[in-house]
Design a protein around this motif. Structure first.
Motif, PDB file in Angstrom:
ATOM      1  N   MET A   1       0.830  -1.194   0.000  1.00 43.42           N
ATOM      2  CA  MET A   1       0.000   0.000   0.000  1.00 43.42           C
ATOM      3  C   MET A   1       0.873   1.257   0.000  1.00 43.42           C
ATOM      4  O   MET A   1       1.849   1.334   0.736  1.00 43.42           O
ATOM      5  N   GLU A   2       0.510   2.223  -0.833  1.00 44.59           N
ATOM      6  CA  GLU A   2       1.223   3.497  -0.843  1.00 44.59           C
ATOM      7  C   GLU A   2       0.754   4.370   0.319  1.00 44.59           C
ATOM      8  O   GLU A   2      -0.439   4.422   0.632  1.00 44.59           O
ATOM      9  N   PRO A 194      -9.103   5.627 -11.537  1.00 44.69           N
ATOM     10  CA  PRO A 194      -8.798   5.377 -10.127  1.00 44.69           C
ATOM     11  C   PRO A 194      -9.511   6.401  -9.250  1.00 44.69           C
ATOM     12  O   PRO A 194      -9.711   7.555  -9.651  1.00 44.69           O
ATOM     13  N   GLU A 226      -8.564  -4.651 -11.723  1.00 48.86           N
ATOM     14  CA  GLU A 226      -7.311  -4.026 -11.298  1.00 48.86           C
ATOM     15  C   GLU A 226      -7.247  -2.545 -11.676  1.00 48.86           C
ATOM     16  O   GLU A 226      -6.447  -1.782 -11.121  1.00 48.86           O
ATOM     17  N   ASP A 229      -9.145   1.169  -8.896  1.00 46.25           N
ATOM     18  CA  ASP A 229      -8.249   1.345  -7.760  1.00 46.25           C
ATOM     19  C   ASP A 229      -8.825   2.386  -6.796  1.00 46.25           C
ATOM     20  O   ASP A 229      -9.315   3.436  -7.227  1.00 46.25           O
ATOM     21  N   ALA A 231      -8.175   4.834  -3.390  1.00 47.22           N
ATOM     22  CA  ALA A 231      -7.279   5.463  -2.421  1.00 47.22           C
ATOM     23  C   ALA A 231      -8.122   6.197  -1.386  1.00 47.22           C
ATOM     24  O   ALA A 231      -9.263   6.580  -1.652  1.00 47.22           O
ATOM     25  N   SER A 300      -9.038  -0.310   5.206  1.00 40.70           N
ATOM     26  CA  SER A 300      -8.885  -1.007   3.940  1.00 40.70           C
ATOM     27  C   SER A 300      -9.847  -2.191   3.843  1.00 40.70           C
ATOM     28  O   SER A 300     -10.517  -2.387   2.821  1.00 40.70           O
ATOM     29  N   GLY A 305     -10.645  -3.047   0.269  1.00 44.68           N
ATOM     30  CA  GLY A 305      -9.270  -2.972  -0.223  1.00 44.68           C
ATOM     31  C   GLY A 305      -8.946  -1.610  -0.801  1.00 44.68           C
ATOM     32  O   GLY A 305      -9.648  -1.103  -1.672  1.00 44.68           O
ATOM     33  N   SER A 307      -5.483   0.954  -2.114  1.00 48.69           N
ATOM     34  CA  SER A 307      -4.096   0.865  -2.579  1.00 48.69           C
ATOM     35  C   SER A 307      -3.237   2.003  -2.049  1.00 48.69           C
ATOM     36  O   SER A 307      -2.011   1.957  -2.151  1.00 48.69           O
ATOM     37  N   ARG A 308      -3.874   3.060  -1.502  1.00 45.90           N
ATOM     38  CA  ARG A 308      -3.132   4.234  -1.055  1.00 45.90           C
ATOM     39  C   ARG A 308      -3.909   4.924   0.057  1.00 45.90           C
ATOM     40  O   ARG A 308      -5.140   4.959   0.044  1.00 45.90           O
ATOM     41  N   ASN A 339       2.709  -2.251   5.644  1.00 47.64           N
ATOM     42  CA  ASN A 339       3.097  -3.164   4.568  1.00 47.64           C
ATOM     43  C   ASN A 339       3.589  -4.509   5.085  1.00 47.64           C
ATOM     44  O   ASN A 339       3.485  -5.522   4.382  1.00 47.64           O
TER      45      ASN A 339
END
Length: 341
Positions: A1-2, A194, A226, A229, A231, A300, A305, A307-308, A339
């Protein structure tokens, strides 16, 4: 994850009183971006406001200055108020930033929760959503085509117009920033963009139905999972002890949100409400590195889920030194914990 930071380049009224103070505040912001880069954070975002208490009316210029002083960190808007801007100029600014940063630029575009840009640039708030929809369409057209043919309601048509410079990244990354409007989530999904969800209050898990709308709209439009995304942008502050939160963070936070509440019809900020937001389900990412890392993972999971995640720390009047210390903790302790887990 960012993991990253978002800043609105906020300054106190005292700091705004002299040119030297404003210059010092900008210099300290650039130092914090450098610190985030050294601490190993993934992204730093600059917002856009047109108010006395913020210095971020020209975010691409701030990010370009940061690009010359950093090596790895991605540099983004947070958000670009696209409804009140010319998409041609926005693309040119960020394409140039991408070249300056050698492929580290991106942008988050949105309608803007602060509306001062609309009267400033002669726009009608009644066109709030229609403006954004048309300008987003043009921005994506420019991103995908060097020579553009386009017509709309709010801007003169473009007939065989070439738009330069072209960015280093192809395609240039554009995220859609949203608040709590279902149509905004659906629009992002239909376009396959995204998503960045700004959650500044309440329980983060309550946004799950909106995120599901986004993913379902994307699926129905034929976009692969995918590409859809998500955030998260949240108010946050990482410290070693909770006493620091009460002593350093809460007074300024309460003052800021009470002021915002007067503008938007919210009740005054009270300590019990703040404490609720610090709890396991509350949106605030505030506390020790261990507590904040665990909360990010809960968020998350609750949203299916992400990603950032980016921390917004400008709303409590914290000193440059305290902001720098928190950035160091986020980079050196929170990110590795998230992470690893």
């Amino acid at each position: 994850m960012e993991i990253g930071i978002d800043s609105f380049a906020a300054v106190s009224n005292d700091a705004m009183s002299t040119a030297g103070s404003r210059a010092q505040a900008m210099a300290e912001l650039l130092e914090r971006i450098e610190q985030a880069d050294r601490a190993g954070l993934d992204v730093f975002g600059i917002g856009e406001h047109h108010r006395k208490e913020f210095l971020d009316s020209a975010p691409s210029i701030i990010l370009a200055a940061a690009a010359a002083r950093t090596k790895k960190i991605r540099l983004t808007s947070a958000v670009t108020v696209l409804s009140a801007a010319d998409p041609v100029r926005v693309f040119q600014n960020f394409a140039t930033l991408d070249l300056v940063s050698q492929g580290r630029a991106e942008m988050v575009v949105g309608r803007g929760s602060s509306i001062e840009a609309f009267p400033l640039f002669g726009l009608d708030l009644q066109d709030y959503d229609e403006l954004f929809s048309e300008k987003l369409n043009l921005l994506l057209n420019i991103r995908d085509n060097e020579v553009v043919n386009w017509s709309g309601k709010f801007r003169p048509a473009l007939i065989n117009q070439a738009i330069y410079p072209r960015p280093m990244q192809d395609p240039f990354p554009i995220r859609l920033g949203v608040g709590g409007t279902p149509q905004s989530f659906i629009r992002a999904g239909m376009l396959g963009l995204p998503l960045t969800v700004a959650i500044i209050g309440g329980e983060t898990r309550r946004f799950r139905p909106l995120v599901d709308l986004y993913r379902e709209a994307g699926k129905e439009a034929g976009h692969p999972p995918e590409k859809l995304d998500v955030a998260l942008h949240s108010i946050g502050y990482v410290v070693n002890t909770m006493q620091e939160v009460i002593d350093d963070y809460y007074p300024g936070y309460a003052e800021a949100f009470t002021k915002i509440g007067k503008e938007r019809g919210w009740p005054p900020m009270r300590r019990e409400h703040f404490d609720e937001q610090l709890g396991p389900l509350g949106s605030l990412l505030i506390g020790s590195p261990e507590d904040v890392a665990a909360k990010i993972l809960r968020h998350s999971e609750a949203l299916g889920g992400i990603s950032r995640v980016t921390f917004q720390m400008d709303n409590a009047g914290l000193s440059h030194e305290k902001l720098t210390q928190s950035i160091e903790l986020i980079g050196k302790r929170v990110a590795p914990l998230v992470n690893a887990l």
